[in-house]
Design a protein around this motif. Structure first.
Motif, PDB file in Angstrom:
ATOM      1  N   ASN A 163       0.826  -1.209   0.000  1.00 38.73           N
ATOM      2  CA  ASN A 163       0.000   0.000   0.000  1.00 38.73           C
ATOM      3  C   ASN A 163       0.863   1.262   0.000  1.00 38.73           C
ATOM      4  O   ASN A 163       0.576   2.233  -0.712  1.00 38.73           O
ATOM      5  CB  ASN A 163      -0.919   0.014   1.224  1.00 38.73           C
ATOM      6  CG  ASN A 163      -2.119  -0.900   1.062  1.00 38.73           C
ATOM      7  OD1 ASN A 163      -2.240  -1.623   0.077  1.00 38.73           O
ATOM      8  ND2 ASN A 163      -3.009  -0.884   2.038  1.00 38.73           N
ATOM      9  N   PHE A 164       1.936   1.237   0.802  1.00 36.30           N
ATOM     10  CA  PHE A 164       2.790   2.419   0.899  1.00 36.30           C
ATOM     11  C   PHE A 164       3.580   2.655  -0.385  1.00 36.30           C
ATOM     12  O   PHE A 164       3.769   3.802  -0.802  1.00 36.30           O
ATOM     13  CB  PHE A 164       3.747   2.283   2.084  1.00 36.30           C
ATOM     14  CG  PHE A 164       4.691   3.453   2.230  1.00 36.30           C
ATOM     15  CD1 PHE A 164       4.202   4.699   2.588  1.00 36.30           C
ATOM     16  CD2 PHE A 164       6.046   3.309   1.993  1.00 36.30           C
ATOM     17  CE1 PHE A 164       5.062   5.787   2.708  1.00 36.30           C
ATOM     18  CE2 PHE A 164       6.908   4.385   2.113  1.00 36.30           C
ATOM     19  CZ  PHE A 164       6.415   5.633   2.476  1.00 36.30           C
ATOM     20  N   ARG A 168       2.259   6.824  -1.350  1.00 33.75           N
ATOM     21  CA  ARG A 168       3.168   7.208  -0.263  1.00 33.75           C
ATOM     22  C   ARG A 168       2.589   8.372   0.535  1.00 33.75           C
ATOM     23  O   ARG A 168       3.080   9.498   0.488  1.00 33.75           O
ATOM     24  CB  ARG A 168       4.542   7.538  -0.836  1.00 33.75           C
ATOM     25  CG  ARG A 168       5.169   6.344  -1.528  1.00 33.75           C
ATOM     26  CD  ARG A 168       6.626   6.546  -1.847  1.00 33.75           C
ATOM     27  NE  ARG A 168       7.188   5.357  -2.467  1.00 33.75           N
ATOM     28  CZ  ARG A 168       8.462   5.214  -2.788  1.00 33.75           C
ATOM     29  NH1 ARG A 168       9.315   6.204  -2.535  1.00 33.75           N
ATOM     30  NH2 ARG A 168       8.905   4.103  -3.344  1.00 33.75           N
ATOM     31  N   SER A 169       1.565   8.050   1.298  1.00 33.05           N
ATOM     32  CA  SER A 169       0.892   9.035   2.140  1.00 33.05           C
ATOM     33  C   SER A 169       1.328   8.857   3.591  1.00 33.05           C
ATOM     34  O   SER A 169       1.948   7.847   3.959  1.00 33.05           O
ATOM     35  CB  SER A 169      -0.622   8.855   2.040  1.00 33.05           C
ATOM     36  OG  SER A 169      -1.003   7.583   2.557  1.00 33.05           O
ATOM     37  N   ALA A 170       0.979   9.843   4.413  1.00 34.18           N
ATOM     38  CA  ALA A 170       1.303   9.766   5.837  1.00 34.18           C
ATOM     39  C   ALA A 170       0.592   8.581   6.489  1.00 34.18           C
ATOM     40  O   ALA A 170       1.159   7.892   7.351  1.00 34.18           O
ATOM     41  CB  ALA A 170       0.914  11.064   6.536  1.00 34.18           C
ATOM     42  N   VAL A 171      -0.632   8.344   6.060  1.00 33.79           N
ATOM     43  CA  VAL A 171      -1.399   7.230   6.631  1.00 33.79           C
ATOM     44  C   VAL A 171      -0.743   5.895   6.307  1.00 33.79           C
ATOM     45  O   VAL A 171      -0.504   5.062   7.201  1.00 33.79           O
ATOM     46  CB  VAL A 171      -2.851   7.241   6.110  1.00 33.79           C
ATOM     47  CG1 VAL A 171      -3.612   6.013   6.622  1.00 33.79           C
ATOM     48  CG2 VAL A 171      -3.560   8.515   6.529  1.00 33.79           C
ATOM     49  N   ASN A 172      -0.428   5.672   5.040  1.00 33.26           N
ATOM     50  CA  ASN A 172       0.190   4.408   4.644  1.00 33.26           C
ATOM     51  C   ASN A 172       1.587   4.246   5.238  1.00 33.26           C
ATOM     52  O   ASN A 172       2.003   3.136   5.560  1.00 33.26           O
ATOM     53  CB  ASN A 172       0.256   4.312   3.119  1.00 33.26           C
ATOM     54  CG  ASN A 172      -1.108   4.063   2.500  1.00 33.26           C
ATOM     55  OD1 ASN A 172      -2.023   3.582   3.155  1.00 33.26           O
ATOM     56  ND2 ASN A 172      -1.267   4.424   1.238  1.00 33.26           N
ATOM     57  N   GLY A 173       2.312   5.350   5.371  1.00 34.25           N
ATOM     58  CA  GLY A 173       3.625   5.284   5.999  1.00 34.25           C
ATOM     59  C   GLY A 173       3.527   4.907   7.461  1.00 34.25           C
ATOM     60  O   GLY A 173       4.329   4.115   7.975  1.00 34.25           O
ATOM     61  N   THR A 174       2.537   5.467   8.141  1.00 34.95           N
ATOM     62  CA  THR A 174       2.312   5.139   9.552  1.00 34.95           C
ATOM     63  C   THR A 174       1.942   3.668   9.717  1.00 34.95           C
ATOM     64  O   THR A 174       2.453   2.976  10.600  1.00 34.95           O
ATOM     65  CB  THR A 174       1.193   6.030  10.129  1.00 34.95           C
ATOM     66  OG1 THR A 174       1.579   7.399  10.035  1.00 34.95           O
ATOM     67  CG2 THR A 174       0.922   5.688  11.590  1.00 34.95           C
ATOM     68  N   ILE A 175       1.064   3.189   8.846  1.00 32.53           N
ATOM     69  CA  ILE A 175       0.627   1.793   8.920  1.00 32.53           C
ATOM     70  C   ILE A 175       1.781   0.841   8.593  1.00 32.53           C
ATOM     71  O   ILE A 175       1.949  -0.199   9.252  1.00 32.53           O
ATOM     72  CB  ILE A 175      -0.567   1.554   7.971  1.00 32.53           C
ATOM     73  CG1 ILE A 175      -1.812   2.260   8.525  1.00 32.53           C
ATOM     74  CG2 ILE A 175      -0.832   0.064   7.790  1.00 32.53           C
ATOM     75  CD1 ILE A 175      -3.015   2.190   7.604  1.00 32.53           C
ATOM     76  N   ALA A 176       2.586   1.186   7.587  1.00 38.73           N
ATOM     77  CA  ALA A 176       3.720   0.331   7.233  1.00 38.73           C
ATOM     78  C   ALA A 176       4.747   0.280   8.371  1.00 38.73           C
ATOM     79  O   ALA A 176       5.296  -0.787   8.680  1.00 38.73           O
ATOM     80  CB  ALA A 176       4.380   0.851   5.953  1.00 38.73           C
ATOM     81  N   LEU A 218      -3.447   5.562  15.746  1.00 38.26           N
ATOM     82  CA  LEU A 218      -3.261   6.918  15.226  1.00 38.26           C
ATOM     83  C   LEU A 218      -3.607   7.004  13.742  1.00 38.26           C
ATOM     84  O   LEU A 218      -4.149   8.023  13.281  1.00 38.26           O
ATOM     85  CB  LEU A 218      -1.816   7.359  15.448  1.00 38.26           C
ATOM     86  CG  LEU A 218      -1.420   8.730  14.876  1.00 38.26           C
ATOM     87  CD1 LEU A 218      -2.226   9.841  15.544  1.00 38.26           C
ATOM     88  CD2 LEU A 218       0.079   8.964  15.047  1.00 38.26           C
ATOM     89  N   SER A 219      -3.307   5.949  12.996  1.00 37.49           N
ATOM     90  CA  SER A 219      -3.572   5.978  11.548  1.00 37.49           C
ATOM     91  C   SER A 219      -5.053   6.192  11.245  1.00 37.49           C
ATOM     92  O   SER A 219      -5.398   6.739  10.187  1.00 37.49           O
ATOM     93  CB  SER A 219      -3.090   4.674  10.896  1.00 37.49           C
ATOM     94  OG  SER A 219      -3.925   3.570  11.240  1.00 37.49           O
ATOM     95  N   MET A 220      -5.915   5.784  12.155  1.00 40.53           N
ATOM     96  CA  MET A 220      -7.348   5.974  11.944  1.00 40.53           C
ATOM     97  C   MET A 220      -7.698   7.460  11.911  1.00 40.53           C
ATOM     98  O   MET A 220      -8.434   7.924  11.033  1.00 40.53           O
ATOM     99  CB  MET A 220      -8.137   5.265  13.045  1.00 40.53           C
ATOM    100  CG  MET A 220      -7.933   3.761  13.087  1.00 40.53           C
ATOM    101  SD  MET A 220      -8.643   3.001  14.562  1.00 40.53           S
ATOM    102  CE  MET A 220     -10.402   3.237  14.257  1.00 40.53           C
ATOM    103  N   THR A 221      -7.146   8.213  12.856  1.00 39.31           N
ATOM    104  CA  THR A 221      -7.399   9.649  12.872  1.00 39.31           C
ATOM    105  C   THR A 221      -6.726  10.343  11.696  1.00 39.31           C
ATOM    106  O   THR A 221      -7.301  11.245  11.073  1.00 39.31           O
ATOM    107  CB  THR A 221      -6.908  10.268  14.201  1.00 39.31           C
ATOM    108  OG1 THR A 221      -7.765   9.831  15.266  1.00 39.31           O
ATOM    109  CG2 THR A 221      -6.941  11.788  14.144  1.00 39.31           C
TER     110      THR A 221
END
Length: 235
Positions: A163-164, A168-176, A218-221
Motif C-alpha cells: 500500500n505504501f 506514499r501518504s502519511a497514513v500508509n507510511g504510519t501503517i507500514a 493513530l492511523s485511523m485519525t
C-alpha cells in the motif's frame, strides 16, 4: 484545521504518550500484568474513540475504521488471554491481524506486489520455524500455531508495504511502520518463548509492540483527517 480535528489529534497524542510511559513502568516492574492490561486497554479504547469520530464525521470508507478498531480490541483480548492459554491467546491475536489485513485491503485491494512481499516474508519465517536448531517446541502443536501466525503477520506486513509503495501518504507510511514494528515484536516473542537464550528479547518484544499498536490507532485519525482534505477512493 477545525477545532474538532485538533482535539482528536490531541486526544491521540495524550493517550499514546500515556501508553508509552506506562509501557516503561510495565517493563520496569517485571512485566506487571495489571499494567499490561491498562496499556492494552488504552489502545483498544483509543481505537474505539477514533472509530466513533470517523463514523460521526461520515467517513468515506467506514469499513477501514471498523476493521482497525476490531483489530485493536482483539489485540487487547489477546494480551489478556495469552498469559493463560497460549493457543487461545495466539488465535485471538491472529484474528486481530486478519482484521488489520482486511482494513488495509479496504484502502487498496490486494495486488501482486502485496502477495510477493508477503510470500517472501512468510518463506523466511517458515524456514526459520522449521529449521532453526535453537527453537524448542515442548508441545508440537505450538510450531503449527506459529507457522499459521507467521503467514498472517507476513501478509499484514506485506500488504502494508505494498500500500505504501503505491500511495506514499502519511497514513500508509504510519501503517507500514506500525506493521514492521508488529512483525519484529512477534519475532522477539518467538525468541523469548521458544529460544529463551537472551534476557533482552522480552523487552524488545514489548518495546516495539505498544508503539506499533499506538501507530495503528493513530492511523485511523490521520485517515479521517486526510479524507476531509481529499475524498478517499479505493484503488
Amino acid at each position: 484545521m477545525k477545532l474538532s480535528q485538533k482535539i482528536m489529534l490531541a486526544v491521540n497524542m495524550a493517550v499514546i504518550s500515556a501508553i508509552l510511559i506506562l509501557n516503561y513502568f510495565y517493563q520496569s516492574n517485571h512485566f506487571d500484568f495489571t499494567l499490561k492490561c491498562i496499556c492494552s486497554g488504552s489502545f483498544a479504547l483509543l481505537g474505539i474513540i477514533n472509530l466513533i469520530y470517523a463514523l460521526t464525521q461520515k467517513a468515506a470508507n467506514p469499513r477501514f475504521y471498523v476493521g482497525m478498531a476490531v483489530g485493536l480490541v482483539l489485540a487487547f483480548l489477546g494480551d489478556y488471554l495469552i498469559g493463560y492459554h497460549f493457543i487461545v491467546g495466539a488465535a485471538t491475536f491472529a484474528l486481530g491481524h486478519v482484521c488489520f489485513v482486511a482494513a488495509y485491503c479496504f484502502m487498496q485491494r490486494m495486488r501482486r506486489l502485496d502477495l510477493i512481499v508477503s510470500g517472501a516474508l512468510f518463506l523466511g519465517c517458515l524456514i526459520f520455524l522449521l529449521f532453526c536448531p535453537w527453537l524448542t517446541f515442548d508441545v508440537p502443536i505450538f510450531r503449527v500455531v506459529c507457522i499459521v501466525y507467521a503467514l498472517i503477520i507476513s501478509t499484514m506486513l506485506g500488504k502494508a508495504v505494498g500500500n505504501f509503495v503505491r500511495v506514499r501518504s502519511a497514513v500508509n507510511g504510519t501503517i507500514a511502520t506500525a506493521s514492521s514494528l508488529f512483525f519484529f515484536s512477534d519475532l522477539m516473542l518467538v525468541f523469548d518463548w521458544f529460544i529463551g537464550r537472551w534476557d533482552w528479547t522480552d523487552h524488545a518484544c514489548m518495546g516495539t509492540y505498544y508503539p506499533a499498536l499506538c501507530l495503528l490507532a493513530l492511523s485511523m485519525t490521520l485517515q479521517a483527517l486526510a479524507e476531509k482534505r481529499t475524498p478517499h477512493t479505493t484503488h
